[in-house]
Design a protein around this motif. Structure first.
Motif, PDB file in Angstrom:
ATOM      1  N   UNK B 249      38.299  48.209  61.291  1.00 47.05           N
ATOM      2  CA  UNK B 249      38.708  47.084  60.456  1.00 47.05           C
ATOM      3  C   UNK B 249      38.089  45.801  61.022  1.00 47.05           C
ATOM      4  N   UNK B 250      37.673  44.956  60.118  1.00 42.66           N
ATOM      5  CA  UNK B 250      37.016  43.694  60.455  1.00 42.66           C
ATOM      6  C   UNK B 250      35.678  43.887  61.177  1.00 42.66           C
ATOM      7  N   UNK B 273      32.030  51.180  49.011  1.00 45.25           N
ATOM      8  CA  UNK B 273      32.608  49.861  48.792  1.00 45.25           C
ATOM      9  C   UNK B 273      34.108  49.884  49.052  1.00 45.25           C
ATOM     10  N   UNK B 274      34.704  51.032  48.880  1.00 47.55           N
ATOM     11  CA  UNK B 274      36.148  51.125  49.144  1.00 47.55           C
ATOM     12  C   UNK B 274      36.415  50.959  50.642  1.00 47.55           C
ATOM     13  N   UNK B 276      34.505  49.247  52.547  1.00 50.05           N
ATOM     14  CA  UNK B 276      34.205  47.831  52.804  1.00 50.05           C
ATOM     15  C   UNK B 276      35.425  46.968  52.506  1.00 50.05           C
ATOM     16  N   UNK B 277      36.128  47.294  51.434  1.00 46.34           N
ATOM     17  CA  UNK B 277      37.346  46.533  51.113  1.00 46.34           C
ATOM     18  C   UNK B 277      38.452  46.821  52.119  1.00 46.34           C
ATOM     19  N   UNK B 278      38.802  48.114  52.244  1.00 44.61           N
ATOM     20  CA  UNK B 278      39.985  48.429  53.042  1.00 44.61           C
ATOM     21  C   UNK B 278      39.808  48.079  54.509  1.00 44.61           C
ATOM     22  N   UNK B 279      38.571  48.169  54.989  1.00 46.53           N
ATOM     23  CA  UNK B 279      38.342  47.832  56.397  1.00 46.53           C
ATOM     24  C   UNK B 279      37.842  46.400  56.546  1.00 46.53           C
ATOM     25  N   UNK B 280      37.809  45.665  55.453  1.00 46.15           N
ATOM     26  CA  UNK B 280      37.369  44.246  55.484  1.00 46.15           C
ATOM     27  C   UNK B 280      36.054  44.104  56.236  1.00 46.15           C
ATOM     28  N   UNK B 281      35.124  44.949  55.897  1.00 43.87           N
ATOM     29  CA  UNK B 281      33.835  44.935  56.575  1.00 43.87           C
ATOM     30  C   UNK B 281      32.986  43.791  56.047  1.00 43.87           C
ATOM     31  N   UNK B 282      32.288  43.130  56.943  1.00 43.10           N
ATOM     32  CA  UNK B 282      31.322  42.122  56.543  1.00 43.10           C
ATOM     33  C   UNK B 282      29.920  42.681  56.717  1.00 43.10           C
ATOM     34  N   UNK B 283      29.111  42.554  55.665  1.00 42.10           N
ATOM     35  CA  UNK B 283      27.704  42.932  55.751  1.00 42.10           C
ATOM     36  C   UNK B 283      26.908  41.656  55.553  1.00 42.10           C
ATOM     37  N   UNK B 284      26.050  41.339  56.490  1.00 42.85           N
ATOM     38  CA  UNK B 284      25.320  40.073  56.402  1.00 42.85           C
ATOM     39  C   UNK B 284      23.830  40.313  56.640  1.00 42.85           C
TER      40      UNK B 284
END
Lengths: 348, 348
Positions: B249-250, B273-274, B276-284
Motif C-alpha cells: 500500500x502506498x 488498475x484495481x 492501483x486503487x486498493x493499494x493507492x499505488x502511484x505511477x509516475x
C-alpha cells in the motif's frame, strides 16, 4: 425482551462479473431490540443506504480489497453485507448514543443493524439538510470527490479537467467542485439525458455521450484541443487509455474506480507507458478511507456552504424499500443511476 | 581554411522495432575547422559518446518524444543523430570556450560536431576522474538514477526497492544509491553474470535472472515476501504488471523506461488498475531533463564523494571507434551491455 423481524440482503454466491438481481437473496432474521448486557452495542433502524459500485469487488471470490482496508473485507454468500448508511438509534448501550439519535456509519443492507460498540458511528446533530445528503454529498461520495480532486489531483485554477462517469455519485461532484474552483470541465456519461444534465443544471463546460463515440482518442482530442491537465477516472479501460494519449505534460490522473475491470476480470487497462514517461504523467490510486483525517476537515464546511448557497447541486437517485437494493446495485453497472444512488429504507 | 573528414552515423529508414546493425549507415562529411564569421559556434572533437535506449523512440516514424522535449526531437533518416557526449574543443567562436577545453553536452554521433553558439555545452574543469565518467555516472545516467530515485520515489530508509534492468546504465546506480541510503534492494537482469555482479561487486541484497523465471508474479513474491515499497521501472511490460501485483500500500513506481514497448509497439503494459486503487499505488513517469535544475544540485557533489570514497562502483562498458556505434546501440536491446554503454571515439 422485544424482538423484531429484520429483512436483509445477501449474495447467493460470489459474483465475478456484471451482477444480476437473481444473484441476490432477501432473507429475514429475528433480532432482539434490547441491548445485550455488558455491551456498548447500538441498534440502528436503517433509513438510507448508500449504494456503491466498489462493493462488487468485495463480492468476488478473490476480493481485491481484502487485507487492504479494514472495513472493506470480503462479502460472503449468505452473510450480511455492510455499507454506508444512515439510521435512527432504537436502543443503545453506548453512552454517546441515545434512542432516536440520527447516526451515520457502516450499516448492514438490512432493516436493523446491531453496531458493536457503536463502532465508527457518527451522530448527525443540527439537522439542517435532508437526511439522505449524509450518505451522499456529505458522506463518502462527497469526500471521495473532494479528496480525490483537491488532494490527489492538486488542481490549479484554469486546469482542463476531464471526468468520466460524470453523472455518477462521485463524478458529478468532482465536476462541480472543479467548476467552482475555476477549472475548465468536460464530463462523459452514457445517455443523452445525462449529458444534458451535466451541461445544463450542473454547469459543466462540455459533456458527451461516450456510447455515441467510435474513437475515444479523437473524441477527447476534440473536447481538449489543448490537452487534458487532470483526469478523474471512474471507469478505467479504453477511456483511461484515451485520456493518457490526450494528457498534457505533467498531467495527473486520479484513479477512483475501474468499472470496466470490476465487471470484466479479463479486460485490462493498457495505457501507453511511453506517453506516461514522455509526458511525465502521474497516475495515483486512492481510497476515500485515506481522507478520514484532519487534513480534509475543510470538506464538510466548504461543501455545506456550497449546498446552502445553491452553488452545488445535489443529485440523488432514490429507490424505496429493501426489496429495491439488488436492483439499485445492479443498475449502477448499467449506468441506470443519475447522481448518487440511495435506497430509502423507511420513513424518517 | 582547414577542412577535416568527419564520419557520422545515420539511420537508413525509421526504425519501428528492435534495431539491427544493418539499419545504420556510416557516412562521411567534410567540415571546416574554422569558425564561421559572426557566429559563436564551437567545434568539438568527440571523445566519448553515451549510448542510450531512449534514442530508439526518436528513430520511429511517429516519435513519442516529439514536441515534448526540446532536445529529443525526431531523428530523420540520413541526417545527423545527436546524443550525450564529451569532447575536446578544436575551435571556438564563443568567449566561454577555448581550444583544448574538455566539454560535455549534446554531440552528434560523429567524429566532429559543430555546436551552434556552444549551446548547452558544459566545461569539465579540474579533471579528477576518468573523462568517460562525465557521460555516465556524472552525466544523464547518474542524474536519471539520482533524480528518479530520490525525487520521484521519495524513499524512506528501510524501504524495499525493486529495480529492473539493474545491470544497465541507470539501474545499477539506482540500486547502489538505494543501498547507500539504507534500503533493501533486489535487482533483476538477464544473465547469470549480471546477477553475480549485482549481488557481489554492487552490493545488492538479492538479484535474479528474469529469463530463468516462468511466473514473475511468484518470483517477486519470493524476493519480497513483505511486498515492494518502491519499483524503479526500466522495462515496463510483464515486469511492471508483476510489480504492481506485489506492491505494498502506498507503493511508488517511477517509470524511467519501457524497453518492452520501445521495441514492440504492439505490446502494451496492462497493470491491474484495481490493485492501483486498493493499494493507492502511484505511477509516475519522468524525464531526466526535468532534473537539470538547482533542486538537484546535490547530485554531483554527493555522487563524486561516493565515487571518490569507493562507495559507488562505476560500471562502464566501453567500445572503441565510431564503427562500433550501431553495434553498441543495437546491443542495448539485447541486454549485451553491462553498466553504462559508452563508445570511445578517439584517444584523449
Amino acid at each position: 425482551m422485544e424482538m423484531v423481524q429484520s429483512k436483509f440482503v445477501t449474495i447467493k454466491t460470489h459474483i465475478e462479473e456484471a451482477p444480476q438481481e437473481s444473484m441476490f437473496d432477501i432473507k429475514t432474521q429475528t433480532i432482539s431490540t434490547s441491548i445485550q448486557p455488558e455491551t456498548n452495542d447500538v441498534i440502528v433502524k436503517c433509513l438510507y443506504l448508500s449504494i456503491d459500485p466498489y462493493q462488487l469487488n468485495r463480492m468476488k471470490s478473490k476480493s481485491s480489497s481484502q487485507n487492504t482496508v479494514a472495513d472493506a473485507s470480503k462479502i460472503t454468500p449468505g452473510m450480511m453485507i455492510n455499507g454506508g448508511g444512515l439510521g435512527r438509534v432504537i436502543a443503545s448501550g453506548h453512552p454517546d448514543y441515545q434512542k432516536n439519535d440520527i447516526v451515520c456509519g457502516s450499516l448492514n443492507w438490512a432493516e436493523y443493524t446491531v453496531v458493536n460498540n457503536g463502532n465508527m458511528l457518527m451522530k448527525v446533530n443540527n439537522i439542517e439538510f435532508p437526511l439522505s445528503y449524509h450518505v451522499g454529498v456529505f458522506g463518502s461520495s462527497g469526500l471521495t470527490a473532494y479528496g480525490g480532486f483537491f488532494r490527489v489531483c492538486k488542481p490549479k485554477k484554469g486546469d482542463k479537467v476531464f471526468v468520466s462517469a460524470a453523472a455518477g455519485s462521485v463524478g458529478n461532484l468532482v465536476g462541480q467542485y472543479a467548476k467552482l474552483y475555476g477549472c475548465y470541465v468536460v464530463g462523459c456519461a452514457g445517455t443523452k439525458e445525462k449529458v444534458e444534465l451535466l451541461k445544463g443544471k450542473l454547469g459543466f463546460d462540455e459533456a458527451f455521450n461516450y456510447k455515441g463515440e467510435t474513437d475515444l482518442n479523437s473524441t477527447l482530442k476534440r473536447y481538449f484541443p489543448n490537452g487534458i491537465d487532470i483526469y478523474f477516472d471512474n471507469v478505467g479501460g479504453e477511456m483511461l487509455e484515451a485520456a493518457v494519449a490526450n494528457m498534457n505534460s505533467f498531467g495527473k490522473i486520479a484513479v477512483c474506480g475501474v468499472i470496466s475491470d470490476y465487471t470484466n476480470s479479463g479486460r485490462r487497462t493498457a495505457p501507453s507507458m511511453i506517453d506516461i514517461i514522455y509526458k511525465r504523467i502521474m497516475i495515483q490510486g486512492f481510497l476515500v478511507s485515506d481522507f478520514y483525517t484532519d487534513e480534509l476537515k475543510d470538506f464538510m464546511p466548504v461543501t455545506k456552504d456550497y449546498v446552502r448557497g445553491g452553488k452545488l447541486c445535489v443529485l440523488e437517485d432514490i429507490s424505496c424499500g429493501i426489496e429495491c437494493i439488488p436492483g439499485a446495485f445492479v443498475g449502477l453497472f448499467r449506468g441506470e443511476n443519475v447522481g448518487k444512488k440511495i435506497v430509502k429504507m423507511d420513513e424518517e
